[in-house]
Write a protein that holds these residues in place. Sequence first.
Motif, PDB file in Angstrom:
ATOM      1  N   CYS A  28       1.579  -0.733 -10.105  1.00 38.35           N
ATOM      2  CA  CYS A  28       2.141   0.183  -9.114  1.00 38.35           C
ATOM      3  C   CYS A  28       2.207   1.603  -9.661  1.00 38.35           C
ATOM      4  O   CYS A  28       2.691   1.843 -10.764  1.00 38.35           O
ATOM      5  N   MET A  29       1.701   2.533  -8.895  1.00 43.19           N
ATOM      6  CA  MET A  29       1.743   3.939  -9.287  1.00 43.19           C
ATOM      7  C   MET A  29       3.145   4.509  -9.062  1.00 43.19           C
ATOM      8  O   MET A  29       3.939   3.954  -8.311  1.00 43.19           O
ATOM      9  N   GLY A  36       2.064   2.223  -3.321  1.00 42.46           N
ATOM     10  CA  GLY A  36       1.033   2.456  -4.338  1.00 42.46           C
ATOM     11  C   GLY A  36       0.767   1.258  -5.236  1.00 42.46           C
ATOM     12  O   GLY A  36       0.362   1.415  -6.389  1.00 42.46           O
ATOM     13  N   LYS A  91       0.832  -1.200   0.000  1.00 40.94           N
ATOM     14  CA  LYS A  91       0.000   0.000   0.000  1.00 40.94           C
ATOM     15  C   LYS A  91       0.879   1.267   0.000  1.00 40.94           C
ATOM     16  O   LYS A  91       0.609   2.226  -0.734  1.00 40.94           O
ATOM     17  N   SER A  92       1.932   1.226   0.804  1.00 40.93           N
ATOM     18  CA  SER A  92       2.800   2.405   0.940  1.00 40.93           C
ATOM     19  C   SER A  92       3.438   2.826  -0.383  1.00 40.93           C
ATOM     20  O   SER A  92       3.703   4.002  -0.610  1.00 40.93           O
ATOM     21  N   THR A 130       8.527   7.310  -3.501  1.00 36.31           N
ATOM     22  CA  THR A 130       9.339   6.134  -3.847  1.00 36.31           C
ATOM     23  C   THR A 130      10.394   6.436  -4.900  1.00 36.31           C
ATOM     24  O   THR A 130      10.935   5.525  -5.524  1.00 36.31           O
ATOM     25  N   TYR A 168       2.562   4.144 -15.157  1.00 38.32           N
ATOM     26  CA  TYR A 168       2.546   3.201 -14.020  1.00 38.32           C
ATOM     27  C   TYR A 168       3.458   2.023 -14.337  1.00 38.32           C
ATOM     28  O   TYR A 168       3.896   1.853 -15.485  1.00 38.32           O
ATOM     29  N   SER A 227      -1.125  -2.374  -6.281  1.00 32.94           N
ATOM     30  CA  SER A 227      -2.396  -3.084  -6.133  1.00 32.94           C
ATOM     31  C   SER A 227      -2.398  -4.339  -6.993  1.00 32.94           C
ATOM     32  O   SER A 227      -1.716  -4.429  -8.013  1.00 32.94           O
ATOM     33  N   LEU A 261       4.911   7.212  -7.181  1.00 38.52           N
ATOM     34  CA  LEU A 261       4.670   8.142  -6.075  1.00 38.52           C
ATOM     35  C   LEU A 261       5.938   8.960  -5.817  1.00 38.52           C
ATOM     36  O   LEU A 261       7.049   8.461  -5.982  1.00 38.52           O
TER      37      LEU A 261
END
Lengths: 146, 146, 146, 146
Positions: C45-46, C30, C27-28, C51, C102, C32, C48
């Motif tokens: 994964c986004m 991003g 979750k940290s 990261t 992504y 899913s 962010l």
Amino acid sequence: MEENDTSASSVMFQRVSESFDKQALMKSIGASLVDVREGSVSIRCMFLDETKQQHGFAHAAVAFAIGDSAAGYSALTMMEPGHEVLTSEMKINLLSPAIGDYLMATGEVVKAGRKLIIVRATVVAVTDGQEKDVAILQGTMVPVTR
Amino acid sequence: MEENDTSASSVMFQRVSESFDKQALMKSIGASLVDVREGSVSIRCMFLDETKQQHGFAHAAVAFAIGDSAAGYSALTMMEPGHEVLTSEMKINLLSPAIGDYLMATGEVVKAGRKLIIVRATVVAVTDGQEKDVAILQGTMVPVTR
Amino acid sequence: MEENDTSASSVMFQRVSESFDKQALMKSIGASLVDVREGSVSIRCMFLDETKQQHGFAHAAVAFAIGDSAAGYSALTMMEPGHEVLTSEMKINLLSPAIGDYLMATGEVVKAGRKLIIVRATVVAVTDGQEKDVAILQGTMVPVTR
Amino acid sequence: MEENDTSASSVMFQRVSESFDKQALMKSIGASLVDVREGSVSIRCMFLDETKQQHGFAHAAVAFAIGDSAAGYSALTMMEPGHEVLTSEMKINLLSPAIGDYLMATGEVVKAGRKLIIVRATVVAVTDGQEKDVAILQGTMVPVTR
């Protein structure tokens, strides 16, 4: 005490030696067992014409073979009698061409678990008594029952 | 067109073959070049008594040797003439004992950069025409000028 | 038949999802879970700000995290209920900077043994629907009882 | 002499620190730079709820992140100013669950070539002052011009 140590060491050498001598490949590439301690084994390897690659150096597979075996036998020294080890996976980084008077691989156990033994090895080329790093290896051995 | 393709393919095979034939180790372990395409090379290897380990299977270093070479020559097919490749690092996972009629390694280029070529290889054992996975490899080749 | 398949697939997704949701790190960063099949799992994964590394790309550890998790969950889909998997070892080759809309990691089981599961994963960056390879991974998972 | 050493050391710390501070991920996972020497860098990392995996340990990617960064910055200490390093490939073996008071990663340069820097790292978990090995890493860094 020393006598016992020597005796234990001698039993350990014999055990590793018995397995080593059954490895036809080790003989084919000119490798011999030179040192066996608890958790650490060294293998020496000659430069043979039969094991060269296209540039006249020893093939990367030779460094792999002795590094992997030194690591595997290091693991074997920490196991109960009646067991052998198999390589599960191994990673090798090649540092410089394998050329010189002979190669020397030294393996060591990093962690001896019940199911997995994590090992490392270093391969050096020795020329006129000077060592040069040839390869480092890091991998996993699994115990098998004979 | 087809003629050109064949010609290009033939030139490529010749180039890889010239290098392969200089690798004494390949001959020593019973390996031969069987297929050369752009970005993919296959090497076949016999089971020789000389390359066995202590359980009677081909030594892990044999799977490494042909997998690494198949991967390396795959890289070579994508490089300008006058270059060779050296293995920088290679990781092998061993999946099952190397036993059967013969071994077959197939390498492929994952990414051909200017300084680094990322490669993969698969080694299978073939018995009565049936393939069984023996090993997978993933690593890096570096181009060198001859 | 299809209903059963859907049902089995749904049970599998739920099982992986339950474990995935307990991984705070996922979750940290991003990440899913997007696809769960027998022997193959995909994680999206986004990008962010949290990261990034020093050049503004996603840190290599992000590609590692989602590639390793996709591979691990692929292994989980082939195990009996009541088991989890842990990464024993993982090798990553980084192919290009992690930048785009992504990231998508897809893991697959290469060999599901009783004690060791050999896995692979690919991580791609997707920009305007175009994929670019970011990383490939190859490693070993070990089953553990919860 | 000592003054010069300290000064050189201080310049080196500053250089690594500047790059480290730009890595958002390092802050996000609770990592901080603790020691910078020529060819060796140490990174300390807290256990955060945000970086846990499903069993409550720090995720393998955290050990990877700090081990990889410690190794990468070790390489950076041996390079000319104006360069940065990128991870080309990294292999991690996980030895025990990442749990304790904090994690400490120490990287070291094994061989600093012009095009490739071979590195290693060790990650330990510290509990009440006692160290336990968590992971070992072995990989390759490539220099890049900023």
